[in-house]
Design an enzyme around this catalytic site. Structure first.
Site, short mmCIF file in Angstrom:
data_model
loop_
_atom_site.label_atom_id
_atom_site.label_comp_id
_atom_site.label_asym_id
_atom_site.label_seq_id
_atom_site.Cartn_x
_atom_site.Cartn_y
_atom_site.Cartn_z
N GLY A 190 0.78 -1.26 0.12
CA GLY A 190 -0.07 -0.07 -0.03
C GLY A 190 1.05 1.27 0.04
O GLY A 190 2.01 1.22 -0.53
N ARG A 191 0.56 2.32 0.40
CA ARG A 191 1.06 3.61 0.56
C ARG A 191 2.57 3.39 1.42
O ARG A 191 3.53 3.81 0.69
CB ARG A 191 0.38 4.71 1.35
N ILE A 192 2.38 2.84 2.26
CA ILE A 192 3.55 2.73 3.23
C ILE A 192 4.77 1.62 2.53
O ILE A 192 5.89 1.95 2.55
CB ILE A 192 3.46 2.25 4.72
N ARG A 213 -2.42 -8.67 -2.87
CA ARG A 213 -3.35 -9.45 -3.75
C ARG A 213 -2.97 -9.27 -5.19
O ARG A 213 -2.80 -9.90 -5.93
CB ARG A 213 -4.77 -9.10 -3.43
N ALA A 275 2.95 -3.94 10.82
CA ALA A 275 1.62 -3.73 10.49
C ALA A 275 0.68 -4.01 11.63
O ALA A 275 0.24 -2.60 11.88
CB ALA A 275 1.30 -5.11 9.55
N ARG A 276 0.20 -4.77 12.06
CA ARG A 276 -0.73 -4.96 13.17
C ARG A 276 -0.08 -6.29 14.04
O ARG A 276 0.13 -7.24 13.32
CB ARG A 276 -1.98 -5.04 13.12
N GLU A 305 -1.30 -5.81 22.41
CA GLU A 305 -0.49 -4.76 22.98
C GLU A 305 -1.24 -3.91 23.86
O GLU A 305 -2.53 -3.80 23.58
CB GLU A 305 0.24 -4.15 21.79
N HIS A 323 5.04 0.29 19.35
CA HIS A 323 4.12 0.81 18.16
C HIS A 323 4.45 2.36 18.02
O HIS A 323 3.54 3.15 18.18
CB HIS A 323 2.54 0.64 18.62
C1 DGY Z 1 -1.48 3.58 11.94
O1 DGY Z 1 -1.60 4.65 11.68
O2 DGY Z 1 -2.29 2.73 11.75
C2 DGY Z 1 -0.43 3.49 12.84
O3 DGY Z 1 -0.19 2.24 13.55
C3 DGY Z 1 -0.10 4.22 13.91
O4 DGY Z 1 1.07 4.72 14.33
#
Ligand code: DGY
Length: 373
Positions: A190-192, A213, A275-276, A305, A323
């Site tokens: 994606g963007r990041i 995908r 990511a998460r 977390e 995070h």
């Molecule tokens: C987000 O923007 O989703 C990041 O995890 C927060 O830093």
């Protein structure tokens, strides 16, 4: 849309009852609907929000669980709030939304929004905004720090130095993996992901491959001839030297990196998760590291977390950060401003009005369905 004056009396501590009664606000001719912040932001953002209308924010860094919200909102005019500004910390589900029956807009200060139950919002006609783009470059910077930290064992080396365990420069001391010239595998372009892909190409002579995908067009890369190569996930994991996770979390990505996928990576590879929590099986990762399978890992996000799996804390070859990938002074301020302005602009849009600012970045599928009168 009414012009509200500030209601500083609404800025109570979480433990104090709100001094504003519904009748007091009606008597003043002001709407009785404050906006709520789930966490304190920055003073100048508070001041601006307070200049727009009634505002309530917690006095401290309290993490708000449902019980806290229930205590705060029971019998309080704050329960009439139409706007709520949230962060990835708070769980926004049907139980919380039921405490806020007048809510119209949630403005999330993050690009990710997996903490928000979008279905529950849709059922209640609540629109949800978030803050994409503004944190992309800062987060991509941090991804490089994670790759370097994992590859070179920077976290473990620093811990040893601080513990007084560094006795001399030694030819075989603190050996890690090279980053320059290596193959970077990005999961989630994606963007990041795209911003990260530009960095190692320009600065580290890395080859970049990615999985998501759908493959992307090569344009947008500094050198389209060296555009990142799309690979199926399992092939990417098998062939990359450093893997970075940047996919959104959801049922389809829960434990995307489970034990067998972790073991399919090169024993000399590293894994970074920005990511998460939950995209990686943290317990399995600790086992794989304990077996000496990966060269290192770097985690900025964790399952459950701020708790961190105790088995991970035992592992030396993992760099653990709280995070913080988007946490530069400038970016966090910009995110707070964007979330605050979008909260107000979103409320205006929900009332059928328009605002001067840039268009609100609604979460896909969670934009206002109809102007409410
Ligand atoms: C987000 O923007 O989703 C990041 O995890 C927060 O830093």
């Amino acid at each position: 849309w009414p012009t509200w004056s500030a209601h500083p009396e609404l800025m109570t501590s979480p433990t104090e009852p709100s001094p504003l009664s519904a009748s007091a606000s009606q008597a003043s001719g002001q709407p009785a609907s404050p906006v709520l912040l789930s966490q304190p932001l920055f003073d100048e953002v508070h001041d601006w929000l307070a200049s727009q209308g009634p505002l309530w924010r917690p006095a401290g860094d309290t993490i708000w669980h449902l019980d806290d919200w229930t205590r705060l909102l029971a019998g309080s005019p704050l329960a009439q709030a139409q706007g709520l500004l949230t962060t990835p910390t708070e769980r926004v589900d049907a139980d919380l939304l039921d405490l806020l029956p007048h809510l119209r807009v949630i403005s999330q200060m993050a690009v990710g929004y997996n903490n928000i139950d979008l279905q529950a919002c849709a059922e209640r006609g609540i629109a949800v905004a978030h803050t994409p783009d503004i944190l992309t470059e800062t987060t991509a910077d941090f991804a490089m720090a994670m790759v370097l930290g994992a590859a070179r064992g920077i976290g473990a080396a620093e811990r040893q130095l601080r513990a007084g365990a560094w006795t001399q420069w030694a030819p075989t001391g603190f050996l890690g993996q090279d980053v320059h010239g290596a193959i970077l595998g990005i999961v989630g372009m994606g963007r990041i992901g795209q911003a990260l892909a530009r960095r190692p190409q320009l600065g580290f002579g890395m080859r970049v491959q990615y999985h998501q995908r759908n493959p992307l067009p090569a344009s947008g890369m500094p050198d389209p001839a060296q555009a990142p190569v799309w690979l199926p996930l399992d092939e990417l994991l098998r062939t990359s030297d450093h893997v970075v996770l940047l996919v959104p979390y959801g049922p389809g990505t829960h434990h995307l990196l489970d034990e067998s996928r972790l073991r399919s990576m090169k024993p000399t590879a590293t894994l970074s998760n920005l990511a998460r929590g939950g995209v990686v099986d943290d317990e399995a990762l600790a086992r794989v590291l304990a077996d000496g399978h990966l060269a290192g890992a770097a985690l900025d996000v964790f399952e459950g977390e701020p708790q961190v799996h105790p088995a991970l804390l035992q592992q030396e070859r993992v760099m653990l950060t709280p995070h913080m990938a988007s946490a530069s002074h400038a970016t966090r301020r910009a995110m707070a401003w964007m979330a605050a302005r979008q909260l107000q602009a979103g409320l205006m849009a929900m009332s059928g009005g328009t605002s001067d600012g840039p268009p609100v970045r609604w979460v896909p599928g969670a934009q206002p369905k109809r102007p409410a009168g």
